[in-house]
Design a protein around this motif. Structure first.
Motif, PDB file in Angstrom:
ATOM      1  N   MET A   1      60.414  93.111  14.950  1.00  0.00           N
ATOM      2  CA  MET A   1      59.400  93.417  14.553  1.00  0.00           C
ATOM      3  C   MET A   1      58.116  92.449  14.754  1.00  0.00           C
ATOM      4  O   MET A   1      58.500  91.451  14.443  1.00  0.00           O
ATOM      5  CB  MET A   1      59.243  93.982  13.138  1.00  0.00           C
ATOM      6  CG  MET A   1      57.830  94.727  12.893  1.00  0.00           C
ATOM      7  SD  MET A   1      57.882  95.826  11.398  1.00  0.00           S
ATOM      8  CE  MET A   1      58.310  94.745  10.119  1.00  0.00           C
ATOM      9  N   ARG A   2      57.028  93.002  15.435  1.00  0.00           N
ATOM     10  CA  ARG A   2      55.828  91.973  15.861  1.00  0.00           C
ATOM     11  C   ARG A   2      55.196  91.780  14.677  1.00  0.00           C
ATOM     12  O   ARG A   2      54.684  92.635  13.981  1.00  0.00           O
ATOM     13  CB  ARG A   2      55.247  92.641  17.004  1.00  0.00           C
ATOM     14  CG  ARG A   2      53.985  91.579  17.659  1.00  0.00           C
ATOM     15  CD  ARG A   2      53.481  92.275  18.735  1.00  0.00           C
ATOM     16  NE  ARG A   2      52.049  92.502  18.366  1.00  0.00           N
ATOM     17  CZ  ARG A   2      51.228  93.273  18.556  1.00  0.00           C
ATOM     18  NH1 ARG A   2      51.708  94.021  19.508  1.00  0.00           N
ATOM     19  NH2 ARG A   2      50.042  93.260  18.329  1.00  0.00           N
ATOM     20  N   GLN A   3      54.807  90.436  14.426  1.00  0.00           N
ATOM     21  CA  GLN A   3      54.038  90.193  13.225  1.00  0.00           C
ATOM     22  C   GLN A   3      52.575  89.971  13.727  1.00  0.00           C
ATOM     23  O   GLN A   3      52.500  89.256  14.540  1.00  0.00           O
ATOM     24  CB  GLN A   3      54.607  88.845  12.620  1.00  0.00           C
ATOM     25  CG  GLN A   3      53.753  88.593  11.232  1.00  0.00           C
ATOM     26  CD  GLN A   3      54.258  87.132  10.488  1.00  0.00           C
ATOM     27  OE1 GLN A   3      55.268  86.416  11.320  1.00  0.00           O
ATOM     28  NE2 GLN A   3      53.757  86.668   9.866  1.00  0.00           N
ATOM     29  N   GLU A   4      51.643  90.422  13.145  1.00  0.00           N
ATOM     30  CA  GLU A   4      50.185  90.316  13.402  1.00  0.00           C
ATOM     31  C   GLU A   4      49.702  89.111  13.039  1.00  0.00           C
ATOM     32  O   GLU A   4      50.185  88.644  11.959  1.00  0.00           O
ATOM     33  CB  GLU A   4      49.274  91.524  12.748  1.00  0.00           C
ATOM     34  CG  GLU A   4      49.835  92.906  13.360  1.00  0.00           C
ATOM     35  CD  GLU A   4      48.825  93.984  12.856  1.00  0.00           C
ATOM     36  OE1 GLU A   4      47.894  93.836  12.718  1.00  0.00           O
ATOM     37  OE2 GLU A   4      49.529  95.014  12.739  1.00  0.00           O
ATOM     38  N   GLN A   5      48.644  88.362  13.824  1.00  0.00           N
ATOM     39  CA  GLN A   5      48.092  87.096  13.510  1.00  0.00           C
ATOM     40  C   GLN A   5      46.858  87.342  12.587  1.00  0.00           C
ATOM     41  O   GLN A   5      46.119  87.974  12.412  1.00  0.00           O
ATOM     42  CB  GLN A   5      47.702  86.564  14.749  1.00  0.00           C
ATOM     43  CG  GLN A   5      47.420  85.102  14.732  1.00  0.00           C
ATOM     44  CD  GLN A   5      46.980  84.370  16.024  1.00  0.00           C
ATOM     45  OE1 GLN A   5      46.942  85.159  17.157  1.00  0.00           O
ATOM     46  NE2 GLN A   5      46.951  83.058  16.059  1.00  0.00           N
ATOM     47  N   THR A   6      46.807  86.129  11.471  1.00  0.00           N
ATOM     48  CA  THR A   6      45.673  86.033  10.803  1.00  0.00           C
ATOM     49  C   THR A   6      45.333  84.645  11.283  1.00  0.00           C
ATOM     50  O   THR A   6      45.858  84.000  11.870  1.00  0.00           O
ATOM     51  CB  THR A   6      46.162  85.883   9.150  1.00  0.00           C
ATOM     52  OG1 THR A   6      47.045  84.584   9.155  1.00  0.00           O
ATOM     53  CG2 THR A   6      46.890  87.125   8.665  1.00  0.00           C
ATOM     54  N   PHE A   7      44.064  84.493  10.887  1.00  0.00           N
ATOM     55  CA  PHE A   7      43.335  83.153  11.287  1.00  0.00           C
ATOM     56  C   PHE A   7      42.881  82.406  10.094  1.00  0.00           C
ATOM     57  O   PHE A   7      42.315  83.057   9.166  1.00  0.00           O
ATOM     58  CB  PHE A   7      42.122  83.545  12.326  1.00  0.00           C
ATOM     59  CG  PHE A   7      42.824  84.067  13.318  1.00  0.00           C
ATOM     60  CD1 PHE A   7      43.057  83.525  14.574  1.00  0.00           C
ATOM     61  CD2 PHE A   7      42.643  85.582  13.559  1.00  0.00           C
ATOM     62  CE1 PHE A   7      43.480  83.985  15.717  1.00  0.00           C
ATOM     63  CE2 PHE A   7      43.006  86.247  14.715  1.00  0.00           C
ATOM     64  CZ  PHE A   7      43.250  85.552  15.737  1.00  0.00           C
ATOM     65  N   GLU A   8      42.756  81.173  10.270  1.00  0.00           N
ATOM     66  CA  GLU A   8      42.085  80.174   9.371  1.00  0.00           C
ATOM     67  C   GLU A   8      41.055  79.449  10.071  1.00  0.00           C
ATOM     68  O   GLU A   8      41.032  78.824  11.129  1.00  0.00           O
ATOM     69  CB  GLU A   8      42.988  79.140   8.657  1.00  0.00           C
ATOM     70  CG  GLU A   8      42.732  78.179   7.723  1.00  0.00           C
ATOM     71  CD  GLU A   8      43.528  77.161   7.386  1.00  0.00           C
ATOM     72  OE1 GLU A   8      44.318  77.668   6.468  1.00  0.00           O
ATOM     73  OE2 GLU A   8      43.764  76.057   7.806  1.00  0.00           O
ATOM     74  N   LEU A   9      39.669  79.684   9.448  1.00  0.00           N
ATOM     75  CA  LEU A   9      38.632  79.171  10.271  1.00  0.00           C
ATOM     76  C   LEU A   9      37.872  78.490   9.212  1.00  0.00           C
ATOM     77  O   LEU A   9      37.870  78.270   7.879  1.00  0.00           O
ATOM     78  CB  LEU A   9      37.655  80.417  10.496  1.00  0.00           C
ATOM     79  CG  LEU A   9      38.451  81.332  11.704  1.00  0.00           C
ATOM     80  CD1 LEU A   9      37.552  82.233  11.744  1.00  0.00           C
ATOM     81  CD2 LEU A   9      38.644  80.683  13.005  1.00  0.00           C
ATOM     82  N   TYR A  10      36.869  77.612   9.486  1.00  0.00           N
ATOM     83  CA  TYR A  10      36.078  76.741   8.747  1.00  0.00           C
ATOM     84  C   TYR A  10      34.616  77.190   8.972  1.00  0.00           C
ATOM     85  O   TYR A  10      34.065  77.554  10.337  1.00  0.00           O
ATOM     86  CB  TYR A  10      36.381  75.318   9.030  1.00  0.00           C
ATOM     87  CG  TYR A  10      37.760  74.688   8.840  1.00  0.00           C
ATOM     88  CD1 TYR A  10      37.839  74.425   7.373  1.00  0.00           C
ATOM     89  CD2 TYR A  10      38.813  74.996   9.443  1.00  0.00           C
ATOM     90  CE1 TYR A  10      39.334  74.140   7.081  1.00  0.00           C
ATOM     91  CE2 TYR A  10      40.012  74.816   9.113  1.00  0.00           C
ATOM     92  CZ  TYR A  10      40.388  74.353   7.994  1.00  0.00           C
ATOM     93  OH  TYR A  10      41.651  74.049   7.641  1.00  0.00           O
ATOM     94  N   THR A  11      33.708  76.877   7.945  1.00  0.00           N
ATOM     95  CA  THR A  11      32.287  76.930   8.042  1.00  0.00           C
ATOM     96  C   THR A  11      31.811  75.997   6.968  1.00  0.00           C
ATOM     97  O   THR A  11      32.521  75.271   6.434  1.00  0.00           O
ATOM     98  CB  THR A  11      31.814  78.453   7.900  1.00  0.00           C
ATOM     99  OG1 THR A  11      30.519  78.565   8.150  1.00  0.00           O
ATOM    100  CG2 THR A  11      32.315  78.668   6.402  1.00  0.00           C
TER     101      THR A  11
END
Length: 113
Positions: A1-11
């Motif tokens: 099963m394909r795992q969807e990607q999450t993101f870690e960003l900075y501001t």
């Protein structure tokens, strides 16, 4: 099963009132960065611009945000309700101020939104 990607960003955000919650829409556009080092460099550049314009050095929050898995439903939340509704988590990772040109970092515990 394909795992969807999450993101870690900075501001970052400037602190005018330490009690002010950041993730409210206060009419100030945000810039987002791929790493903590990139956001630090941006804040140093902004500080130098403010100083060149004769303004006082400001205090900044360096912030890490995490997105939920990118899906059509989550993209619609982002587009229709804005970044605050879209985020999975938000935390202030450092508070940066300059006193006699020295950077001071204070780490904060994560805050869940």
């Amino acid at each position: 099963m394909r795992q969807e990607q999450t993101f870690e960003l900075y501001t970052y955000s400037m602190i005018h009132n330490p009690e002010e919650p950041r993730r409210e829409d206060i009419g100030i556009p945000s810039e987002y960065f791929a790493s903590l080092d990139e956001v630090r460099a941006a804040v140093i550049g902004l500080r130098d611009e403010l100083k060149a314009d004769g303004e006082d050095a400001r205090v900044f929050r360096l912030e890490r945000i995490r997105t939920p898995q990118l899906s059509k439903a989550n993209l619609l939340i982002l587009l229709n309700e804005g970044m605050g509704a879209f985020l999975k988590s938000y935390e202030v990772v450092e508070t940066v101020s300059w006193s006699r040109m020295a950077r001071r970092a204070v780490r904060h515990p994560p805050l869940k939104i």
